[in-house]
Design a protein around this motif. Sequence first.
Motif, PDB file in Angstrom:
ATOM      1  N   ARG A 135       0.822  -1.217   0.000  1.00 40.26           N
ATOM      2  CA  ARG A 135       0.000   0.000   0.000  1.00 40.26           C
ATOM      3  C   ARG A 135       0.854   1.263   0.000  1.00 40.26           C
ATOM      4  NH1 ARG A 135      -2.580  -3.264   4.156  1.00 40.26           N
ATOM      5  NH2 ARG A 135      -4.346  -4.347   3.204  1.00 40.26           N
ATOM      6  N   VAL A 136       1.880   1.298   0.839  1.00 36.02           N
ATOM      7  CA  VAL A 136       2.667   2.548   0.917  1.00 36.02           C
ATOM      8  C   VAL A 136       3.530   2.740  -0.327  1.00 36.02           C
ATOM      9  CG1 VAL A 136       2.608   2.679   3.430  1.00 36.02           C
ATOM     10  CG2 VAL A 136       4.495   1.469   2.326  1.00 36.02           C
ATOM     11  N   VAL A 137       4.040   1.658  -0.886  1.00 33.25           N
ATOM     12  CA  VAL A 137       4.810   1.800  -2.136  1.00 33.25           C
ATOM     13  C   VAL A 137       3.900   2.287  -3.252  1.00 33.25           C
ATOM     14  CG1 VAL A 137       6.095   0.569  -3.911  1.00 33.25           C
ATOM     15  CG2 VAL A 137       6.578   0.119  -1.501  1.00 33.25           C
ATOM     16  N   ARG A 138       2.713   1.723  -3.343  1.00 31.01           N
ATOM     17  CA  ARG A 138       1.769   2.149  -4.383  1.00 31.01           C
ATOM     18  C   ARG A 138       1.467   3.639  -4.269  1.00 31.01           C
ATOM     19  NH1 ARG A 138      -2.731  -0.796  -3.045  1.00 31.01           N
ATOM     20  NH2 ARG A 138      -2.128  -2.580  -4.314  1.00 31.01           N
ATOM     21  N   ALA A 139       1.343   4.123  -3.034  1.00 31.19           N
ATOM     22  CA  ALA A 139       1.040   5.535  -2.829  1.00 31.19           C
ATOM     23  C   ALA A 139       2.241   6.434  -3.109  1.00 31.19           C
ATOM     24  CB  ALA A 139       0.549   5.755  -1.399  1.00 31.19           C
ATOM     25  N   ALA A 140       3.451   5.921  -2.875  1.00 37.57           N
ATOM     26  CA  ALA A 140       4.661   6.728  -3.044  1.00 37.57           C
ATOM     27  C   ALA A 140       5.112   6.827  -4.497  1.00 37.57           C
ATOM     28  CB  ALA A 140       5.794   6.140  -2.199  1.00 37.57           C
ATOM     29  N   LEU A 141       4.868   5.819  -5.293  1.00 35.43           N
ATOM     30  CA  LEU A 141       5.439   5.751  -6.636  1.00 35.43           C
ATOM     31  C   LEU A 141       5.055   6.893  -7.574  1.00 35.43           C
ATOM     32  CD1 LEU A 141       5.443   1.952  -7.529  1.00 35.43           C
ATOM     33  CD2 LEU A 141       7.410   3.497  -7.541  1.00 35.43           C
ATOM     34  N   PRO A 142       3.802   7.336  -7.612  1.00 47.09           N
ATOM     35  CA  PRO A 142       3.463   8.370  -8.603  1.00 47.09           C
ATOM     36  C   PRO A 142       4.313   9.628  -8.475  1.00 47.09           C
ATOM     37  CG  PRO A 142       1.464   7.361  -7.760  1.00 47.09           C
ATOM     38  CD  PRO A 142       2.589   6.819  -6.924  1.00 47.09           C
ATOM     39  N   ILE A 157      13.453   3.867  -2.326  1.00 47.40           N
ATOM     40  CA  ILE A 157      12.571   3.059  -1.482  1.00 47.40           C
ATOM     41  C   ILE A 157      13.415   2.002  -0.791  1.00 47.40           C
ATOM     42  CG2 ILE A 157      10.638   1.435  -1.447  1.00 47.40           C
ATOM     43  CD1 ILE A 157       9.514   2.893  -3.904  1.00 47.40           C
ATOM     44  N   VAL A 158      13.297   1.927   0.524  1.00 51.70           N
ATOM     45  CA  VAL A 158      13.937   0.864   1.295  1.00 51.70           C
ATOM     46  C   VAL A 158      12.854   0.142   2.090  1.00 51.70           C
ATOM     47  CG1 VAL A 158      15.523   0.290   3.165  1.00 51.70           C
ATOM     48  CG2 VAL A 158      16.182   1.998   1.455  1.00 51.70           C
ATOM     49  N   LEU A 159      12.739  -1.156   1.862  1.00 47.54           N
ATOM     50  CA  LEU A 159      11.797  -1.992   2.597  1.00 47.54           C
ATOM     51  C   LEU A 159      12.567  -2.829   3.607  1.00 47.54           C
ATOM     52  CD1 LEU A 159       9.556  -3.229  -0.367  1.00 47.54           C
ATOM     53  CD2 LEU A 159       9.294  -1.167   1.041  1.00 47.54           C
ATOM     54  N   LEU A 180       9.284  -8.765  -3.528  1.00 47.54           N
ATOM     55  CA  LEU A 180       8.670  -7.497  -3.928  1.00 47.54           C
ATOM     56  C   LEU A 180       9.744  -6.461  -4.244  1.00 47.54           C
ATOM     57  CD1 LEU A 180       6.126  -5.669  -4.167  1.00 47.54           C
ATOM     58  CD2 LEU A 180       6.387  -5.205  -1.707  1.00 47.54           C
ATOM     59  N   THR A 181      10.759  -6.393  -3.406  1.00 52.30           N
ATOM     60  CA  THR A 181      11.850  -5.443  -3.624  1.00 52.30           C
ATOM     61  C   THR A 181      12.511  -5.668  -4.971  1.00 52.30           C
ATOM     62  OG1 THR A 181      12.294  -5.242  -1.251  1.00 52.30           O
ATOM     63  CG2 THR A 181      14.092  -4.685  -2.745  1.00 52.30           C
ATOM     64  N   LYS A 182      12.826  -6.913  -5.264  1.00 55.64           N
ATOM     65  CA  LYS A 182      13.503  -7.220  -6.527  1.00 55.64           C
ATOM     66  C   LYS A 182      12.616  -6.896  -7.722  1.00 55.64           C
ATOM     67  CE  LYS A 182      17.319  -8.769  -8.377  1.00 55.64           C
ATOM     68  NZ  LYS A 182      18.605  -8.080  -8.141  1.00 55.64           N
ATOM     69  N   GLY A 183      11.349  -7.252  -7.613  1.00 57.39           N
ATOM     70  CA  GLY A 183      10.437  -6.969  -8.718  1.00 57.39           C
ATOM     71  C   GLY A 183      10.254  -5.480  -8.956  1.00 57.39           C
ATOM     72  N   LEU A 184      10.096  -4.720  -7.871  1.00 56.12           N
ATOM     73  CA  LEU A 184       9.958  -3.272  -8.001  1.00 56.12           C
ATOM     74  C   LEU A 184      11.209  -2.650  -8.603  1.00 56.12           C
ATOM     75  CD1 LEU A 184       8.298  -2.475  -4.562  1.00 56.12           C
ATOM     76  CD2 LEU A 184       7.193  -2.242  -6.799  1.00 56.12           C
ATOM     77  N   SER A 185      12.368  -3.167  -8.221  1.00 59.79           N
ATOM     78  CA  SER A 185      13.627  -2.605  -8.718  1.00 59.79           C
ATOM     79  C   SER A 185      13.747  -2.766 -10.225  1.00 59.79           C
ATOM     80  CB  SER A 185      14.821  -3.274  -8.020  1.00 59.79           C
ATOM     81  OG  SER A 185      15.062  -4.581  -8.523  1.00 59.79           O
ATOM     82  N   ASN A 222      15.535  -1.015  -2.690  1.00 60.46           N
ATOM     83  CA  ASN A 222      16.399  -1.979  -2.018  1.00 60.46           C
ATOM     84  C   ASN A 222      15.770  -2.441  -0.710  1.00 60.46           C
ATOM     85  OD1 ASN A 222      19.035  -1.959  -3.685  1.00 60.46           O
ATOM     86  ND2 ASN A 222      18.589   0.222  -3.390  1.00 60.46           N
ATOM     87  N   ALA A 223      16.305  -3.523  -0.174  1.00 53.49           N
ATOM     88  CA  ALA A 223      15.843  -4.057   1.098  1.00 53.49           C
ATOM     89  C   ALA A 223      16.997  -4.069   2.094  1.00 53.49           C
ATOM     90  CB  ALA A 223      15.297  -5.473   0.928  1.00 53.49           C
ATOM     91  N   VAL A 224      16.650  -3.994   3.362  1.00 53.03           N
ATOM     92  CA  VAL A 224      17.605  -4.162   4.449  1.00 53.03           C
ATOM     93  C   VAL A 224      17.062  -5.256   5.365  1.00 53.03           C
ATOM     94  CG1 VAL A 224      18.648  -3.097   6.479  1.00 53.03           C
ATOM     95  CG2 VAL A 224      18.494  -1.817   4.348  1.00 53.03           C
TER      96      VAL A 224
END
Length: 266
Positions: A122-129, A139-141, A167-172, A183-185
């Motif tokens: 949800r938060v990534v979807r809202a941040a991307l536009p 973006i760091v998840l 999800l991180t890899k796909g978004l990247s 990226n992810a931590v």
Amino acid sequence: MDLGITDRVALITGGDSGIGLATARQLLDEGVRVVLTDQKEDALAAAVEELAAGSDRLLPVAADLTDPVAVAALFTRARETFGAPDILVHSAGITGAQGLFHDLTDDDWAHTLDVDLLAAVRVVRAALPGMRESGWGRIVLLASEDGVQPYADELPYCAAKAAILSLTKGLSKSYASDGVLVNAVSPAFIETPMTDAMMDARAEERGTDRDEAIASFLDEERPFMELKRRGRPEEVAAVIAFLVSERASFVNGSNYRVDSGSVATI
């Protein structure tokens, strides 16, 4: 080191304590304007008091990330105050249902996945536009060692964190061409309220104190954590601060382990 992110806008979830709070502190020190969110207003108020009471670069917004309406309202408030976030650090999460697989219900799984996976969606979807429109975003998840090294008594959490890595890899792969790096931590056993609660429960079960519970947990459950201690939130935040900076302009789709060697593979 100048991270090159002065006056950027960051939204940090899970920001009232632990890794989220430590990340907010480091980004504020870098001149970033920070939107800090978590569920409880009183805890957020305490975090603001600790970080920078009265600062015009810090905005606390209470939000339930399992509610799409609340997520939309959170981003609207951020845009109205500072502009669209350039940086998203998603550290909100719960341990979720624990126990052996055969004892866990559908509701146990659904709640853990809703908080630990779908909230990130949800938060990534809202941040991307906003990021795509500006041509710059970070973006760091927050994942976990559990995403690649699952433990039998917390499989919903482990599955959610494995999904965060995917999800991180796909978004990247999807948004790097728009200037958005993802990226992810993956921390392991950090000094946070979540692990405090875990260790207090362990201490109660064993009739010991928290320090002895931590020592036995390290010996019995995390033998590859070579530093033989819990990590500090600021040690994770330092990696996050790098990843959201201009210094990480060629880092995309990676998983940074901050785990004292806990993951046993290369």
